[in-house]
Scaffold this active site. Structure first.
Site, PDB file in Angstrom:
ATOM      1  N   GLY A  10     -50.399 -14.824  15.113  1.00  0.00           N
ATOM      2  CA  GLY A  10     -50.510 -15.260  13.870  1.00  0.00           C
ATOM      3  C   GLY A  10     -50.553 -16.973  13.679  1.00  0.00           C
ATOM      4  O   GLY A  10     -49.896 -17.706  14.598  1.00  0.00           O
ATOM      5  N   VAL A  12     -48.265 -18.800  11.815  1.00  0.00           N
ATOM      6  CA  VAL A  12     -47.052 -19.291  12.195  1.00  0.00           C
ATOM      7  C   VAL A  12     -46.330 -18.847  13.528  1.00  0.00           C
ATOM      8  O   VAL A  12     -45.727 -19.758  14.193  1.00  0.00           O
ATOM      9  CB  VAL A  12     -46.061 -18.642  11.036  1.00  0.00           C
ATOM     10  CG1 VAL A  12     -44.438 -18.705  11.381  1.00  0.00           C
ATOM     11  CG2 VAL A  12     -46.460 -18.923   9.594  1.00  0.00           C
ATOM     12  N   ARG A  37     -52.743  -4.028  19.658  1.00  0.00           N
ATOM     13  CA  ARG A  37     -54.007  -4.535  19.838  1.00  0.00           C
ATOM     14  C   ARG A  37     -54.013  -5.972  20.478  1.00  0.00           C
ATOM     15  O   ARG A  37     -55.071  -6.345  21.259  1.00  0.00           O
ATOM     16  CB  ARG A  37     -54.835  -4.533  18.672  1.00  0.00           C
ATOM     17  CG  ARG A  37     -54.552  -5.642  17.596  1.00  0.00           C
ATOM     18  CD  ARG A  37     -55.475  -5.650  16.572  1.00  0.00           C
ATOM     19  NE  ARG A  37     -54.995  -6.578  15.653  1.00  0.00           N
ATOM     20  CZ  ARG A  37     -54.031  -6.508  14.572  1.00  0.00           C
ATOM     21  NH1 ARG A  37     -53.509  -5.161  14.193  1.00  0.00           N
ATOM     22  NH2 ARG A  37     -53.591  -7.513  13.513  1.00  0.00           N
ATOM     23  N   SER A  38     -52.839  -6.699  20.466  1.00  0.00           N
ATOM     24  CA  SER A  38     -52.850  -7.934  21.188  1.00  0.00           C
ATOM     25  C   SER A  38     -52.246  -7.869  22.480  1.00  0.00           C
ATOM     26  O   SER A  38     -52.036  -9.019  23.242  1.00  0.00           O
ATOM     27  CB  SER A  38     -52.185  -8.861  20.321  1.00  0.00           C
ATOM     28  OG  SER A  38     -52.780  -8.991  18.994  1.00  0.00           O
ATOM     29  N   ARG A  97     -34.082 -12.363   2.842  1.00  0.00           N
ATOM     30  CA  ARG A  97     -33.644 -13.476   2.071  1.00  0.00           C
ATOM     31  C   ARG A  97     -32.532 -13.036   1.150  1.00  0.00           C
ATOM     32  O   ARG A  97     -31.641 -14.077   1.240  1.00  0.00           O
ATOM     33  CB  ARG A  97     -34.757 -14.081   1.374  1.00  0.00           C
ATOM     34  CG  ARG A  97     -35.849 -14.862   2.459  1.00  0.00           C
ATOM     35  CD  ARG A  97     -37.075 -15.526   1.658  1.00  0.00           C
ATOM     36  NE  ARG A  97     -38.190 -15.793   2.687  1.00  0.00           N
ATOM     37  CZ  ARG A  97     -39.430 -15.942   2.466  1.00  0.00           C
ATOM     38  NH1 ARG A  97     -39.629 -15.693   1.376  1.00  0.00           N
ATOM     39  NH2 ARG A  97     -40.282 -16.292   3.498  1.00  0.00           N
ATOM     40  N   CYS A 126     -41.833 -21.136   1.861  1.00  0.00           N
ATOM     41  CA  CYS A 126     -42.571 -22.246   2.138  1.00  0.00           C
ATOM     42  C   CYS A 126     -42.343 -23.372   0.901  1.00  0.00           C
ATOM     43  O   CYS A 126     -41.666 -24.519   1.282  1.00  0.00           O
ATOM     44  CB  CYS A 126     -43.867 -22.025   2.743  1.00  0.00           C
ATOM     45  SG  CYS A 126     -44.602 -21.187   1.891  1.00  0.00           S
ATOM     46  N   GLN A 153     -50.722 -24.635  -3.710  1.00  0.00           N
ATOM     47  CA  GLN A 153     -50.337 -23.972  -2.495  1.00  0.00           C
ATOM     48  C   GLN A 153     -51.692 -23.773  -1.683  1.00  0.00           C
ATOM     49  O   GLN A 153     -52.356 -23.352  -2.215  1.00  0.00           O
ATOM     50  CB  GLN A 153     -49.396 -22.644  -2.549  1.00  0.00           C
ATOM     51  CG  GLN A 153     -48.241 -22.843  -3.164  1.00  0.00           C
ATOM     52  CD  GLN A 153     -47.438 -21.862  -3.268  1.00  0.00           C
ATOM     53  OE1 GLN A 153     -46.622 -21.698  -4.266  1.00  0.00           O
ATOM     54  NE2 GLN A 153     -47.352 -20.841  -2.139  1.00  0.00           N
ATOM     55  N   SER A 156     -53.392 -21.665   3.769  1.00  0.00           N
ATOM     56  CA  SER A 156     -52.540 -21.319   4.948  1.00  0.00           C
ATOM     57  C   SER A 156     -51.569 -20.172   4.630  1.00  0.00           C
ATOM     58  O   SER A 156     -51.059 -19.417   5.424  1.00  0.00           O
ATOM     59  CB  SER A 156     -51.960 -22.408   5.756  1.00  0.00           C
ATOM     60  OG  SER A 156     -51.159 -23.222   4.958  1.00  0.00           O
ATOM     61  N   GLY A 157     -50.981 -20.223   3.249  1.00  0.00           N
ATOM     62  CA  GLY A 157     -49.804 -19.496   3.178  1.00  0.00           C
ATOM     63  C   GLY A 157     -50.420 -18.053   2.879  1.00  0.00           C
ATOM     64  O   GLY A 157     -49.432 -17.125   3.286  1.00  0.00           O
ATOM     65  N   HIS A 239     -48.625 -27.615   1.358  1.00  0.00           N
ATOM     66  CA  HIS A 239     -48.261 -27.388  -0.095  1.00  0.00           C
ATOM     67  C   HIS A 239     -48.032 -28.616  -0.768  1.00  0.00           C
ATOM     68  O   HIS A 239     -47.193 -29.511  -0.210  1.00  0.00           O
ATOM     69  CB  HIS A 239     -47.166 -26.287  -0.453  1.00  0.00           C
ATOM     70  CG  HIS A 239     -47.480 -25.047  -0.041  1.00  0.00           C
ATOM     71  ND1 HIS A 239     -48.798 -24.343   0.458  1.00  0.00           N
ATOM     72  CD2 HIS A 239     -46.722 -23.711   0.444  1.00  0.00           C
ATOM     73  CE1 HIS A 239     -48.784 -23.118   0.718  1.00  0.00           C
ATOM     74  NE2 HIS A 239     -47.556 -22.536   0.543  1.00  0.00           N
TER      75      HIS A 239
END
Ligand code: 2RA
Length: 329
Positions: A10, A12, A37-38, A97, A126, A153, A156-157, A239
Site C-alpha cells: 500500500g 504507506v 494475492r501479493s 490508539r 495523520c 485532507q 492519499s488519506g 494535509h
C-alpha cells in the site's frame, strides 16, 4: 536490527520502505508481508530484491520491529502474534490508539511515552500528527486548553485508490466524460467533501473526534477540548489544517514565534501549500497571528505530507527513539 512491514504494497507500506532506506537505522534484514494475492511480488530495498511473504502465515520470528500499514481490523487480528514473536509492533491503524497500555506517540512531542509500551506502540492519525507537531511549540509556552481546527485532507488519506480516483476523474472531465465516485461519497475532482469517516451521535465524524481523543492522550491533557471539521479536498498527498488554539495563559506572539523556531520537525513559512510540502518530512507552519476572537487565542495554518510525516516517517521515528532513546528531528 531486523524489521518487518505488514501491508507493504500500500501507499504507506511502500513509503515505509523508502523512509527506511533514507534514514540511518542499522538494518540487518527487512522482511515484507502482504496478503496472499501479493505473495511472490518483489521489491528492491537498499539494492537487494526482497520477495513478499504471506502475512497469514504469521511467521514473525526473529524480527525486532514490525511496522503495521494495515486497516484496523486486520491489525487487531495480527498484533498479538507479532508481540508473542518478540517484536515491537508499531501500528499505523486506529486499532490500539486509545488502549490504556498502548502509547500513542509523536516523537517530537511525547517521545518519552515510547518507553511505556507493552509490545505495541500506536501511530496517531495523520491530521493529529501534523497538528500536534505544529502546536508543540505553543503548548510549551502555555498549556493548550482548547483547539478549533478545520482540516483540508488529501485524497492519499484514502490510500492508493483515493489518489487514483482523483486523477481518473480529472482526466475524464478533461475529455468531457465522468468517472463516478467509488472511494469517496461524491465527486472529489474540483470539489470538497465535508465528511471523512462515520458519524458519531454528536454530529461529528470519527475523523473529527480523533483530534480531541488522540490530542488528549499525546499532550497528557484529558481536559483538552477540540472542535474539528474534517474536509476531503482534491489534493494528492499533503494535509493542510487551519487551527486556532487557546492557551491557559496569554502568550505574546514573539515568544510563540521563538518557541516554534526552536521546535523540532517544523519550518516557519507564511503561506505553505500542499504541493510545496509534499514528499518531505517537516511540518510547515504559517499565517501565525493573534486570534481576533479569543483573548489567549493563536491562529495558524500548517501543512504536512500525509503519507510521510503523517504515517510512515512518524512510525520509523518511533523506532529511532526506542533505539537511541533520544528525540528525532
Ligand atoms: C484520512 N486520516 O485522511 C484518514 C485516514 N488516513 O482518510
Amino acid at each position: 536490527m531486523k524489521i518487518g512491514i505488514l501491508g507493504c504494497t500500500g501507499a504507506v507500506g511502500q513509503q515505509m520502505m523508502r523512509v527506511l532506506e533514507e534514514r540511518k537505522l542499522d538494518i540487518e534484514e527487512l522482511r515484507l508481508f502482504a496478503s496472499e494475492r501479493s505473495v511472490g511480488k518483489t521489491f528492491e530495498f537498499n539494492g537487494k530484491i526482497i520477495e513478499v511473504e504471506n502475512m497469514t502465515n504469521k511467521n514473525f520470528d526473529g524480527l525486532d520491529y514490525v511496522l503495521g500499514a494495515l486497516e484496523a481490523d486486520l491489525s487487531k487480528e495480527i498484533a498479538q502474534v507479532v508481540v508473542d514473536a518478540g517484536a515491537v509492533y508499531i501500528d499505523n491503524s486506529s486499532a490500539f490508539r486509545m488502549n490504556e497500555n498502548v502509547p500513542l506517540v509523536v516523537p517530537e512531542v511525547n517521545p518519552e511515552d515510547c518507553f511505556k509500551h507493552s509490545g505495541i506502540i500506536a501511530n496517531p492519525n495523520c491530521s493529529t500528527i501534523i497538528s500536534m507537531v505544529a502546536m508543540n511549540g505553543i503548548n510549551k509556552c502555555s498549556k493548550i486548553e482548547k483547539i478549533i481546527a478545520s482540516t483540508y485532507q488529501a485524497v492519499s488519506g484514502a490510500g492508493v485508490k483515493g489518489m487514483q480516483e482523483l486523477n481518473a476523474q480529472i482526466r475524464a472531465l478533461a475529455q468531457g466524460q465522468v468517472v463516478l465516485p467509488e472511494v469517496f461519497t461524491k465527486q472529489i475532482a474540483y470539489n470538497c467533501i465535508p465528511q471523512i469517516g462515520s458519524y458519531d451521535k454528536n454530529g461529528y465524524t470519527s475523523e473529527e473526534m480523533k483530534m480531541q481523543n488522540e490530542g488528549r492522550k499525546i499532550l497528557h491533557n484529558d481536559k483538552l477540548l477540540v472542535n474539528c471539521t474534517c474536509v476531503r479536498v482534491p489534493v494528492i498527498r499533503s494535509h493542510s489544517i487551519s487551527i486556532t488554539c487557546i492557551t491557559e495563559e496569554k502568550v505574546e506572539l514573539e515568544q510563540i514565534k521563538k518557541s516554534l523556531q526552536e521546535t523540532k520537525g517544523i519550518v516557519l513559512e507564511n503561506e505553505p501549500t500542499p504541493l510545496e510540502v509534499s514528499n518531505q518530512d517537516l511540518v510547515y507552519v504559517g499565517r501565525l497571528r493573534n486570534d481576533l476572537v479569543f483573548e489567549n487565542g493563536i491562529s495558524l495554518w500548517c501543512v504536512g505530507d500525509q503519507i510521510r510525516k503523517g504515517a510512515a516517517t512518524n512510525a520509523i521515528q518511533i523506532i529511532e527513539v526506542l533505539e537511541s532513546g533520544i528525540q528525532t528531528d
